[in-house]
Design a protein around this motif. Sequence first.
Motif, PDB file in Angstrom:
ATOM      1  N   SER A 308       4.054 -13.190   0.271  1.00 41.41           N
ATOM      2  CA  SER A 308       2.892 -13.455   1.116  1.00 41.41           C
ATOM      3  C   SER A 308       1.895 -12.306   1.005  1.00 41.41           C
ATOM      4  CB  SER A 308       3.315 -13.648   2.571  1.00 41.41           C
ATOM      5  OG  SER A 308       4.020 -12.509   3.048  1.00 41.41           O
ATOM      6  N   ALA A 309       0.632 -12.643   1.082  1.00 40.06           N
ATOM      7  CA  ALA A 309      -0.432 -11.666   0.872  1.00 40.06           C
ATOM      8  C   ALA A 309      -1.080 -11.277   2.189  1.00 40.06           C
ATOM      9  CB  ALA A 309      -1.485 -12.238  -0.066  1.00 40.06           C
ATOM     10  N   PRO A 310      -1.481 -10.016   2.347  1.00 37.83           N
ATOM     11  CA  PRO A 310      -2.250  -9.612   3.524  1.00 37.83           C
ATOM     12  C   PRO A 310      -3.655 -10.208   3.429  1.00 37.83           C
ATOM     13  CG  PRO A 310      -2.141  -7.805   1.971  1.00 37.83           C
ATOM     14  CD  PRO A 310      -1.265  -8.894   1.423  1.00 37.83           C
ATOM     15  N   PRO A 311      -4.420 -10.178   4.510  1.00 38.75           N
ATOM     16  CA  PRO A 311      -5.772 -10.761   4.487  1.00 38.75           C
ATOM     17  C   PRO A 311      -6.759  -9.899   3.712  1.00 38.75           C
ATOM     18  CG  PRO A 311      -5.333  -9.772   6.631  1.00 38.75           C
ATOM     19  CD  PRO A 311      -4.044  -9.703   5.855  1.00 38.75           C
ATOM     20  N   LEU A 312      -6.646  -9.945   2.391  1.00 37.04           N
ATOM     21  CA  LEU A 312      -7.525  -9.185   1.505  1.00 37.04           C
ATOM     22  C   LEU A 312      -8.049 -10.096   0.411  1.00 37.04           C
ATOM     23  CD1 LEU A 312      -5.430  -5.952   0.711  1.00 37.04           C
ATOM     24  CD2 LEU A 312      -7.443  -6.056   2.172  1.00 37.04           C
ATOM     25  N   GLN A 316     -11.328  -6.515  -2.512  1.00 32.17           N
ATOM     26  CA  GLN A 316     -10.937  -5.508  -1.524  1.00 32.17           C
ATOM     27  C   GLN A 316      -9.680  -4.767  -1.977  1.00 32.17           C
ATOM     28  OE1 GLN A 316     -10.727  -8.220   1.804  1.00 32.17           O
ATOM     29  NE2 GLN A 316     -12.657  -7.459   2.669  1.00 32.17           N
ATOM     30  N   TRP A 317      -8.758  -5.493  -2.576  1.00 30.48           N
ATOM     31  CA  TRP A 317      -7.546  -4.836  -3.086  1.00 30.48           C
ATOM     32  C   TRP A 317      -7.921  -3.827  -4.171  1.00 30.48           C
ATOM     33  CZ3 TRP A 317      -3.046  -7.648  -6.094  1.00 30.48           C
ATOM     34  CH2 TRP A 317      -1.965  -6.769  -6.230  1.00 30.48           C
ATOM     35  N   VAL A 318      -8.816  -4.226  -5.067  1.00 30.02           N
ATOM     36  CA  VAL A 318      -9.275  -3.309  -6.117  1.00 30.02           C
ATOM     37  C   VAL A 318      -9.934  -2.086  -5.481  1.00 30.02           C
ATOM     38  CG1 VAL A 318     -10.892  -3.004  -8.030  1.00 30.02           C
ATOM     39  CG2 VAL A 318      -9.536  -5.112  -7.865  1.00 30.02           C
ATOM     40  N   ASP A 319     -10.801  -2.301  -4.486  1.00 29.84           N
ATOM     41  CA  ASP A 319     -11.512  -1.192  -3.836  1.00 29.84           C
ATOM     42  C   ASP A 319     -10.555  -0.233  -3.145  1.00 29.84           C
ATOM     43  OD1 ASP A 319     -13.922  -2.246  -4.656  1.00 29.84           O
ATOM     44  OD2 ASP A 319     -14.325  -3.270  -2.751  1.00 29.84           O
ATOM     45  N   GLU A 320      -9.566  -0.786  -2.447  1.00 28.21           N
ATOM     46  CA  GLU A 320      -8.665   0.045  -1.636  1.00 28.21           C
ATOM     47  C   GLU A 320      -7.511   0.616  -2.442  1.00 28.21           C
ATOM     48  OE1 GLU A 320      -7.463  -2.061   1.871  1.00 28.21           O
ATOM     49  OE2 GLU A 320      -9.514  -2.768   2.304  1.00 28.21           O
ATOM     50  N   GLY A 321      -7.128  -0.059  -3.530  1.00 25.86           N
ATOM     51  CA  GLY A 321      -6.068   0.448  -4.394  1.00 25.86           C
ATOM     52  C   GLY A 321      -4.784   0.739  -3.654  1.00 25.86           C
ATOM     53  N   ALA A 322      -4.234   1.920  -3.878  1.00 23.23           N
ATOM     54  CA  ALA A 322      -2.964   2.302  -3.255  1.00 23.23           C
ATOM     55  C   ALA A 322      -3.080   2.444  -1.751  1.00 23.23           C
ATOM     56  CB  ALA A 322      -2.455   3.597  -3.875  1.00 23.23           C
ATOM     57  N   ARG A 323      -4.312   2.546  -1.228  1.00 24.12           N
ATOM     58  CA  ARG A 323      -4.497   2.652   0.225  1.00 24.12           C
ATOM     59  C   ARG A 323      -4.454   1.290   0.917  1.00 24.12           C
ATOM     60  NH1 ARG A 323      -9.186   3.355   1.221  1.00 24.12           N
ATOM     61  NH2 ARG A 323     -10.190   3.304  -0.843  1.00 24.12           N
ATOM     62  N   SER A 324      -4.377   0.218   0.141  1.00 25.33           N
ATOM     63  CA  SER A 324      -4.397  -1.133   0.703  1.00 25.33           C
ATOM     64  C   SER A 324      -3.088  -1.443   1.410  1.00 25.33           C
ATOM     65  CB  SER A 324      -4.607  -2.158  -0.413  1.00 25.33           C
ATOM     66  OG  SER A 324      -3.460  -2.228  -1.247  1.00 25.33           O
ATOM     67  N   GLY A 327      -0.014  -1.479  -0.715  1.00 22.36           N
ATOM     68  CA  GLY A 327       0.634  -0.206  -1.001  1.00 22.36           C
ATOM     69  C   GLY A 327       0.560   0.247  -2.440  1.00 22.36           C
ATOM     70  N   ARG A 328      -0.165  -0.475  -3.260  1.00 22.04           N
ATOM     71  CA  ARG A 328      -0.349  -0.081  -4.653  1.00 22.04           C
ATOM     72  C   ARG A 328      -1.656  -0.678  -5.159  1.00 22.04           C
ATOM     73  NH1 ARG A 328       0.587  -4.268  -8.142  1.00 22.04           N
ATOM     74  NH2 ARG A 328       1.803  -6.044  -7.356  1.00 22.04           N
ATOM     75  N   ALA A 329      -2.142  -0.142  -6.250  1.00 18.34           N
ATOM     76  CA  ALA A 329      -3.342  -0.692  -6.868  1.00 18.34           C
ATOM     77  C   ALA A 329      -2.984  -1.909  -7.709  1.00 18.34           C
ATOM     78  CB  ALA A 329      -4.005   0.373  -7.740  1.00 18.34           C
ATOM     79  N   PRO A 330      -3.906  -2.851  -7.884  1.00 21.57           N
ATOM     80  CA  PRO A 330      -3.608  -4.017  -8.728  1.00 21.57           C
ATOM     81  C   PRO A 330      -3.592  -3.645 -10.202  1.00 21.57           C
ATOM     82  CG  PRO A 330      -5.893  -4.081  -8.016  1.00 21.57           C
ATOM     83  CD  PRO A 330      -5.256  -2.922  -7.289  1.00 21.57           C
ATOM     84  N   THR A 331      -2.839  -4.412 -10.962  1.00 16.18           N
ATOM     85  CA  THR A 331      -2.784  -4.254 -12.407  1.00 16.18           C
ATOM     86  C   THR A 331      -3.548  -5.390 -13.075  1.00 16.18           C
ATOM     87  OG1 THR A 331      -0.775  -5.581 -12.629  1.00 16.18           O
ATOM     88  CG2 THR A 331      -0.487  -3.218 -12.194  1.00 16.18           C
ATOM     89  N   VAL A 332      -3.699  -5.276 -14.394  1.00 19.47           N
ATOM     90  CA  VAL A 332      -4.310  -6.369 -15.152  1.00 19.47           C
ATOM     91  C   VAL A 332      -3.556  -7.661 -14.890  1.00 19.47           C
ATOM     92  CG1 VAL A 332      -4.741  -7.246 -17.477  1.00 19.47           C
ATOM     93  CG2 VAL A 332      -5.229  -4.857 -16.944  1.00 19.47           C
ATOM     94  N   SER A 333      -2.239  -7.571 -14.863  1.00 20.91           N
ATOM     95  CA  SER A 333      -1.411  -8.754 -14.632  1.00 20.91           C
ATOM     96  C   SER A 333      -1.682  -9.358 -13.257  1.00 20.91           C
ATOM     97  CB  SER A 333       0.070  -8.389 -14.769  1.00 20.91           C
ATOM     98  OG  SER A 333       0.889  -9.502 -14.518  1.00 20.91           O
ATOM     99  N   ASP A 334      -1.873  -8.517 -12.240  1.00 20.24           N
ATOM    100  CA  ASP A 334      -2.188  -9.020 -10.897  1.00 20.24           C
ATOM    101  C   ASP A 334      -3.513  -9.769 -10.881  1.00 20.24           C
ATOM    102  OD1 ASP A 334       0.079  -7.993  -9.486  1.00 20.24           O
ATOM    103  OD2 ASP A 334      -0.840  -6.005  -9.500  1.00 20.24           O
ATOM    104  N   VAL A 335      -4.502  -9.221 -11.572  1.00 21.47           N
ATOM    105  CA  VAL A 335      -5.806  -9.873 -11.613  1.00 21.47           C
ATOM    106  C   VAL A 335      -5.693 -11.227 -12.304  1.00 21.47           C
ATOM    107  CG1 VAL A 335      -8.154  -9.721 -12.540  1.00 21.47           C
ATOM    108  CG2 VAL A 335      -7.070  -7.694 -11.546  1.00 21.47           C
ATOM    109  N   GLU A 336      -4.988 -11.259 -13.417  1.00 21.59           N
ATOM    110  CA  GLU A 336      -4.821 -12.518 -14.137  1.00 21.59           C
ATOM    111  C   GLU A 336      -4.028 -13.529 -13.309  1.00 21.59           C
ATOM    112  OE1 GLU A 336      -4.996 -11.011 -18.769  1.00 21.59           O
ATOM    113  OE2 GLU A 336      -3.047 -11.092 -17.765  1.00 21.59           O
ATOM    114  N   TYR A 337      -3.026 -13.049 -12.579  1.00 24.64           N
ATOM    115  CA  TYR A 337      -2.225 -13.959 -11.749  1.00 24.64           C
ATOM    116  C   TYR A 337      -3.065 -14.549 -10.617  1.00 24.64           C
ATOM    117  CZ  TYR A 337       1.793 -15.895  -9.321  1.00 24.64           C
ATOM    118  OH  TYR A 337       2.677 -16.761  -8.723  1.00 24.64           O
ATOM    119  N   HIS A 338      -3.934 -13.753 -10.057  1.00 28.69           N
ATOM    120  CA  HIS A 338      -4.824 -14.245  -9.000  1.00 28.69           C
ATOM    121  C   HIS A 338      -5.613 -15.462  -9.473  1.00 28.69           C
ATOM    122  CE1 HIS A 338      -7.619 -14.155  -5.612  1.00 28.69           C
ATOM    123  NE2 HIS A 338      -8.644 -14.043  -6.459  1.00 28.69           N
ATOM    124  N   LEU A 339      -5.976 -15.488 -10.732  1.00 28.92           N
ATOM    125  CA  LEU A 339      -6.745 -16.612 -11.258  1.00 28.92           C
ATOM    126  C   LEU A 339      -5.956 -17.914 -11.205  1.00 28.92           C
ATOM    127  CD1 LEU A 339      -8.391 -14.898 -14.363  1.00 28.92           C
ATOM    128  CD2 LEU A 339      -9.366 -15.235 -12.087  1.00 28.92           C
TER     129      LEU A 339
END
Length: 451
Positions: A308-312, A316-324, A327-339
Amino acid sequence: MGPSRHGSDPLLYLGPRLSTRSSFGGTILILPVAFEYDPRHNRARTAVSGVTVTVTTASALDVVSDRGAAHAIIAHATLAVCPGEAIGTEVEWFAHQSARRRTRLSENELRTALDSLPSNPLPHGGTVTLEPGGQIEISSAPAARTSEVIEAVRADATVLARHLSASGITLRSAAADVHRLPSRVLDAPRYQAMEAAFDRVGPLGRLMMCNTAAVQVCVNSGATASESQNRWDMLNAVGPALIATFAASPRIAGGVPGAWVSQRMRSWLFLDRQRTDFPQQHHSLSDYPEWALNTPLLCVRCDGKDWSAPPLTLGQWVDEGARSAIGRAPTVSDVEYHLTTLFPPVRPKGFFEVRYIDQQPSDQWHIPIAVVAALTSNPAVISQARDIAEETARWWLRAARLGLTEPAVKRASRRLLALAAEHADSPELAREIDTFAGQRTCHPSPTVGAR
């Protein structure tokens, strides 16, 4: 793969992927969205979006540290152009046992039956997968001709049906389940997270996941950015008319009150409009990466079962990175999976995936494939189809609710079917489209609502 020499500086870096994996069972040849890399300034510019991103090495692209990089990755995955022509399809069927028509088969029963298939892909290239409610899907391999795809899927479906019959399982061609209340049988973390997220909006997400079936048609996006934009515009413009033309789900078990000729599209249009209504908010295909960045996360892959994902939003996840909150910054794989969690009526994936067509009764699932392929057969036909659909191009809700009882939609439907028949892949498909058009002059009554 690292940067490779392309004449003199700057270098040409072919991005994190050299081809796009087709969801219809193969890899389409793609002209990849290139990054022009300037080693003197550690910068790259995407050929499609023109967004400048900072690049150090290929491995550094694994962590996405800013929106420019995310935008470039999305553009690469979605806006790459496809030379030549190719077509594919994804066709879904409901599965049941004859003696238990109103009982949903379990994941174990379905997987046991499918795991004993002699081969997957099937003999004619189709890949078999399971959908959340136990629907069974065949994703074709791409082919150059429509008739080849239809013949391959028909042959593979025959093989699959015969195999499943040995386990007492029957495939039913329909757009909506009218016998069983929606109940998810796949327990994968992705589907758990999706169901929970959609439930917060209302009941239609669960209904879509478990009680609907579609015919998705996949076509090349075109050899140039301009051609891709024209195809994109047309495929979206004809959407309402084709929804009405192929509407086949006036009833659905567990649905909400109201009469709609396509309860399936009703569920898609309302389950989460932030991730399904791209054509209503944007006009250019080049807007897609920004829309993807501004769409909330649906699920986030992790080692555990709770995705489950937080309300981001992704941005916003890219902007906040590890501070989100993740708890971690997104990877290329995360961005592609979001699609893969974005569901516009036409989804760009380096090719175009047309998602708005109901599965058809009996053996008519091949008709919408033939129609969409014919309407994209050449630039002149694309222009004609776009002009025909101009009046009804934004009537998504009206078409899914009223169908061909709406006079303007009916006129557009008739003209589009005539145009498709004129440019069909073969005389046989042309005759079948004409016959179908004649049968659709009187639309099934929309007065039979959800059940």
